[in-house]
Design a protein around this motif. Structure first.
Motif, PDB file in Angstrom:
ATOM      1  N   GLU A   5      -1.406   7.769 -16.544  1.00 50.82           N
ATOM      2  CA  GLU A   5      -2.260   8.818 -15.979  1.00 50.82           C
ATOM      3  C   GLU A   5      -2.321   8.686 -14.462  1.00 50.82           C
ATOM      4  N   PHE A   6      -2.361   7.439 -13.998  1.00 52.46           N
ATOM      5  CA  PHE A   6      -2.367   7.225 -12.553  1.00 52.46           C
ATOM      6  C   PHE A   6      -1.112   7.830 -11.909  1.00 52.46           C
ATOM      7  N   LEU A   7       0.057   7.519 -12.477  1.00 50.53           N
ATOM      8  CA  LEU A   7       1.307   8.000 -11.868  1.00 50.53           C
ATOM      9  C   LEU A   7       1.375   9.530 -11.898  1.00 50.53           C
ATOM     10  N   HIS A   8       0.777  10.122 -12.923  1.00 44.88           N
ATOM     11  CA  HIS A   8       0.733  11.587 -12.987  1.00 44.88           C
ATOM     12  C   HIS A   8      -0.139  12.137 -11.849  1.00 44.88           C
ATOM     13  N   LYS A   9      -1.348  11.595 -11.721  1.00 45.64           N
ATOM     14  CA  LYS A   9      -2.269  12.088 -10.689  1.00 45.64           C
ATOM     15  C   LYS A   9      -1.726  11.817  -9.287  1.00 45.64           C
ATOM     16  N   TRP A  10      -1.059  10.665  -9.160  1.00 48.06           N
ATOM     17  CA  TRP A  10      -0.497  10.230  -7.874  1.00 48.06           C
ATOM     18  C   TRP A  10       0.506  11.266  -7.354  1.00 48.06           C
ATOM     19  N   SER A  11       1.173  11.960  -8.279  1.00 48.12           N
ATOM     20  CA  SER A  11       2.199  12.922  -7.864  1.00 48.12           C
ATOM     21  C   SER A  11       1.597  14.284  -7.522  1.00 48.12           C
ATOM     22  N   TYR A  65      10.999  -0.515  -4.763  1.00 49.22           N
ATOM     23  CA  TYR A  65      11.396  -0.038  -6.090  1.00 49.22           C
ATOM     24  C   TYR A  65      10.109   0.158  -6.872  1.00 49.22           C
ATOM     25  N   ASP A  66       9.802   1.388  -7.286  1.00 48.76           N
ATOM     26  CA  ASP A  66       8.509   1.563  -7.968  1.00 48.76           C
ATOM     27  C   ASP A  66       8.554   2.669  -9.014  1.00 48.76           C
ATOM     28  N   CYS A  67       7.380   3.127  -9.434  1.00 50.21           N
ATOM     29  CA  CYS A  67       7.153   4.084 -10.532  1.00 50.21           C
ATOM     30  C   CYS A  67       7.322   3.371 -11.878  1.00 50.21           C
ATOM     31  N   GLN A  68       7.721   4.112 -12.907  1.00 49.98           N
ATOM     32  CA  GLN A  68       7.692   3.582 -14.276  1.00 49.98           C
ATOM     33  C   GLN A  68       8.637   2.393 -14.461  1.00 49.98           C
ATOM     34  N   ASP A 106       6.495  -7.125  -5.771  1.00 51.95           N
ATOM     35  CA  ASP A 106       5.263  -6.337  -5.714  1.00 51.95           C
ATOM     36  C   ASP A 106       4.563  -6.421  -7.068  1.00 51.95           C
ATOM     37  N   HIS A 107       3.361  -6.912  -7.067  1.00 51.38           N
ATOM     38  CA  HIS A 107       2.580  -7.291  -8.269  1.00 51.38           C
ATOM     39  C   HIS A 107       3.129  -8.620  -8.796  1.00 51.38           C
ATOM     40  N   GLY A 108       3.812  -8.595  -9.958  1.00 48.97           N
ATOM     41  CA  GLY A 108       4.323  -9.863 -10.507  1.00 48.97           C
ATOM     42  C   GLY A 108       3.240 -10.700 -11.167  1.00 48.97           C
ATOM     43  N   ALA A 164      10.373  -5.208  -5.113  1.00 50.19           N
ATOM     44  CA  ALA A 164      10.262  -4.337  -6.286  1.00 50.19           C
ATOM     45  C   ALA A 164       8.940  -4.526  -6.998  1.00 50.19           C
ATOM     46  N   HIS A 165       8.382  -3.407  -7.496  1.00 46.61           N
ATOM     47  CA  HIS A 165       7.259  -3.478  -8.415  1.00 46.61           C
ATOM     48  C   HIS A 165       7.790  -4.024  -9.739  1.00 46.61           C
ATOM     49  N   CYS A 166       7.147  -5.039 -10.261  1.00 40.29           N
ATOM     50  CA  CYS A 166       7.546  -5.552 -11.572  1.00 40.29           C
ATOM     51  C   CYS A 166       6.461  -6.475 -12.112  1.00 40.29           C
ATOM     52  N   GLY A 167       6.500  -6.674 -13.441  1.00 38.15           N
ATOM     53  CA  GLY A 167       5.515  -7.556 -14.078  1.00 38.15           C
ATOM     54  C   GLY A 167       4.097  -7.136 -13.766  1.00 38.15           C
ATOM     55  N   GLU A 168       3.861  -5.823 -13.790  1.00 37.78           N
ATOM     56  CA  GLU A 168       2.528  -5.308 -13.444  1.00 37.78           C
ATOM     57  C   GLU A 168       1.678  -5.142 -14.713  1.00 37.78           C
ATOM     58  N   GLU A 169       2.191  -4.395 -15.682  1.00 38.50           N
ATOM     59  CA  GLU A 169       1.456  -4.173 -16.929  1.00 38.50           C
ATOM     60  C   GLU A 169       1.788  -5.278 -17.939  1.00 38.50           C
ATOM     61  N   SER A 189      -3.891  -3.903  -1.454  1.00 41.06           N
ATOM     62  CA  SER A 189      -4.727  -2.901  -2.136  1.00 41.06           C
ATOM     63  C   SER A 189      -3.980  -2.017  -3.133  1.00 41.06           C
ATOM     64  N   ASP A 190      -2.768  -1.572  -2.831  1.00 38.71           N
ATOM     65  CA  ASP A 190      -1.951  -0.662  -3.656  1.00 38.71           C
ATOM     66  C   ASP A 190      -2.197   0.808  -3.301  1.00 38.71           C
ATOM     67  N   ASP A 191      -3.249   1.427  -3.856  1.00 41.50           N
ATOM     68  CA  ASP A 191      -3.474   2.872  -3.663  1.00 41.50           C
ATOM     69  C   ASP A 191      -4.959   3.133  -3.408  1.00 41.50           C
ATOM     70  N   PRO A 192      -5.457   2.840  -2.200  1.00 43.01           N
ATOM     71  CA  PRO A 192      -6.902   2.876  -1.963  1.00 43.01           C
ATOM     72  C   PRO A 192      -7.654   4.133  -2.438  1.00 43.01           C
ATOM     73  N   ILE A 219       0.886  -1.169   0.000  1.00 42.77           N
ATOM     74  CA  ILE A 219       0.000   0.000   0.000  1.00 42.77           C
ATOM     75  C   ILE A 219       0.919   1.213   0.000  1.00 42.77           C
ATOM     76  N   HIS A 220       0.551   2.229  -0.784  1.00 40.90           N
ATOM     77  CA  HIS A 220       1.432   3.404  -0.902  1.00 40.90           C
ATOM     78  C   HIS A 220       0.975   4.513   0.041  1.00 40.90           C
ATOM     79  N   PHE A 221       1.853   4.874   0.952  1.00 35.99           N
ATOM     80  CA  PHE A 221       1.580   5.980   1.869  1.00 35.99           C
ATOM     81  C   PHE A 221       1.214   7.249   1.094  1.00 35.99           C
TER      82      PHE A 221
HETATM   83  N1  ADE Z   1       3.331   3.859  -7.248  1.00 37.59           N
HETATM   84  C1  ADE Z   1       2.135   3.814  -6.655  1.00 37.59           C
HETATM   85  N2  ADE Z   1       1.403   2.819  -7.180  1.00 37.59           N
HETATM   86  C2  ADE Z   1       2.155   2.249  -8.147  1.00 37.59           C
HETATM   87  C3  ADE Z   1       1.938   1.195  -9.044  1.00 37.59           C
HETATM   88  N3  ADE Z   1       0.793   0.499  -9.061  1.00 37.59           N
HETATM   89  N4  ADE Z   1       2.928   0.874  -9.902  1.00 37.59           N
HETATM   90  C4  ADE Z   1       4.068   1.558  -9.895  1.00 37.59           C
HETATM   91  N5  ADE Z   1       4.322   2.562  -9.052  1.00 37.59           N
HETATM   92  C5  ADE Z   1       3.371   2.907  -8.190  1.00 37.59           C
END
Ligand code: ADE
Ligand code: ZN
Length: 359
Positions: free
Chosen positions: A76-82, A187-190, A241-243, A215-220, A298-301, A36-38
Motif C-alpha cells: 500500500e505504501f508503494l502504491h501511495k508513494w507513486s 535499487y528499490d521498489c518491490q 539499504d535496510h538489511g 540496494a534496498h534488500c532484507g527489508e520485509e 528516515s526513508d520517506d518522512p 531518504i527518498h526524494f
Molecule cells: N521506495 C521508497 N521507499 C521504499 C522502501 N521502503 N522500500 C522499497 N522501495 C521504496
C-alpha cells in the motif's frame, strides 16, 4: 498529602526535561542522512505545486495530508508513494521539492544528505529527465549558497523494470552525474520476486562509470536474509539499504561485521511498514553490538518520521548514552559517499561539537 503528590510531579517534570534535553542534543548534533527518498515530497510543497499546475491531490489540506499518508504495508505504501508525485511537472516544481530538502537539512542540522529518486517508477512517464535534472541542479546550488549544506543524489533503478530499462536508466544518468551531484546508483521498489541478477549489467555499467552502488534488500520478513545475500553476491554493494532482516542469519551477521558494508537502517520506517510492532523489537542495536556497521536514517518522512525522530525513538527505547548516539552519527558520516577530505571536515565538525557538549 502535599508531600505525597509533590514527588511524582517533580519526577514527571524531571523526566520531561530529560526527554527535551535528549531531543535537543539529537537536533543540534551534526548528522549525515544516507537513505531518504526524494520522491516522497513534503505535503506543503505538493499542495503549492498542485495549485500552480491546476491539478488535484488526494488531500486538500495539511491535516488531510497527514491522514492520507497512513498505510498498512509495503504494497500500500508503494502504491501511495507513486500517486502524489503526479502533480510534479516543471523545473520549478522539482526545484521547490529539492530546495525544501535543503531547508529541512537546516532544521535538523543534517550537513550532508544523499537523497534517492526512482525516475523510471514515478517520473519518467510524465517529465523529461532534463526538466527534473535542471530543477535538482539549481536547488542543490541554492542549498549550498543559502545553508552551506550538501544535497547529493542517488538514482535508483526500479527492481521491477526490465534489464534493458535498468541499463537505459544508468546511461541516461551518466551525463548528469557531476552537474547534479548524482553520486550513486541504487535499487528499490518491490523486492520479493525480483532478484538482482536481472540487473547485473546495469550495475557493472554503473561501476565502470564511477558510481557507488547500493540496494534496498532484507527489508520485509519474507525477503529475509536471502534478499541481502542476493545483493551481496550479485551487486557487491558499497552500502545496503535496510538489511534489517540480516539479524536472522548468524553467518550473514558475521559476513557484514567482517566486510563492514554499512547498513542504512530506517527503524521507524520498518515499524510503519509493520515489519516490527514496536521500535524496541528493531535489530539496529543488536546488529551494532555484533560489530555490523549501522547507520540511522528516515526513508520517506511524509509517510513516516524524520531523522531526528528515528534517533530519538531508538535512543529512548534502547537507553542509548550520548556517546552511543554520537557514534551512530559518526557512522553516518563515515558511510557517506563524500570524498575523503570532505568526510574529514564533517567528522571534525561532529567531534568538535560533541566534545564541547561534554564540557
Ligand atoms: N521506495 C521508497 N521507499 C521504499 C522502501 N521502503 N522500500 C522499497 N522501495 C521504496
Ligand atoms: Zn528506502
Amino acid at each position: 498529602m502535599i508531600g505525597k503528590s509533590a514527588q511524582p510531579v517533580t519526577k514527571i517534570s524531571e523526566c520531561m526535561t530529560r526527554k527535551a534535553e535528549l531531543r535537543s542534543f539529537i537536533e543540534r548534533m551534526p548528522k549525515a542522512e544516507l537513505h531518504i527518498h526524494f520522491d516522497s515530497i513534503d505535503s506543503e510543497v505538493l499542495l503549492k505545486v498542485a495549485d500552480r499546475n491546476n491539478l488535484s491531490l488526494p488531500f486538500q489540506t495539511i491535516q488531510e495530508a497527514v491522514e492520507w499518508h497512513n498505510f498498512r504495508d509495503l504494497d500500500e505504501f508503494l502504491h501511495k508513494w507513486s500517486l502524489t508525485v503526479e502533480v510534479m511537472l516543471t523545473e520549478e516544481d522539482y526545484y521547490d521539492a529539492a530546495y525544501h530538502l535543503g531547508k529541512d537539512m537546516e532544521r535538523q542540522n543534517i550537513v550532508r544528505r544523499e537523497a534517492m529518486f526512482t525516475y523510471q517508477a514515478v517520473h519518467a512517464h510524465r517529465v523529461p529527465l532534463e526538466v527534473m535534472m535542471s530543477g535538482l541542479e539549481q536547488a542543490r546550488r541554492a542549498i549550498r549558497k543559502d545553508f552551506n549544506r550538501e544535497l547529493c543524489f542517488i538514482a535508483d533503478i526500479d527492481r521491477t523494470s526490465s534489464p534493458e530499462s535498468g541499463i537505459e536508466l544508468v546511461e541516461s544518468i551518466i551525463p548528469y552525474a557531476d552537474r547534479v551531484g548524482i553520486v550513486g546508483i541504487g535499487y528499490d521498489c518491490q523486492e520479493l520476486g525480483y532478484p538482482a541478477n536481472r540487473h547485473r549489467r546495469a550495475f557493472e555499467l554503473a561501476r565502470a562509470n564511477g558510481f557507488f552502488l547500493s540496494a534496498h534488500c532484507g527489508e520485509e520478513y519474507d525477503s529475509g536474509p536471502a534478499g541481502v545475500w542476493d545483493i551481496i553476491q550479485q551487486m557487491n554493494p558499497d552500502r545496503i539499504d535496510h538489511g534489517n532482516q540480516s539479524i536472522r542469519d548468524a553467518n550473514l551477521v558475521r559476513h557484514l561485521s567482517e566486510s563492514q558494508i554499512p547498513l542504512t537502517l530506517c527503524p521507524l520506517s520498518n515499524v510503519c511498514i509493520n515489519v516490527y510492532d514496536d521500535i524496541s523489537e528493531h535489530p539496529a542495536i543488536k546488529l551494532r553490538d555484533e560489530g555490523v556497521f549501522v547507520t540511522i536514517n528516515s526513508d520517506d518522512p511524509p509517510f513516516m518520521y524524520d531523522l531526528v525522530e528515528n534517533f530519538y525513538k531508538l535512543a529512548t527505547a534502547f537507553e542509548l548514552s550520548r556517546t552511543e548516539i554520537y557514534d551512530l552519527a559518526r557512522n553516518g558520516i563515515n558511510a557517506s559517499y563524500a570524498a575523503y577530505n570532505q568526510k574529514q571536515k564533517y567528522l571534525k565538525e561532529l567531534d568538535d561539537w560533541f566534545f564541547d557538549e561534554l564540557e
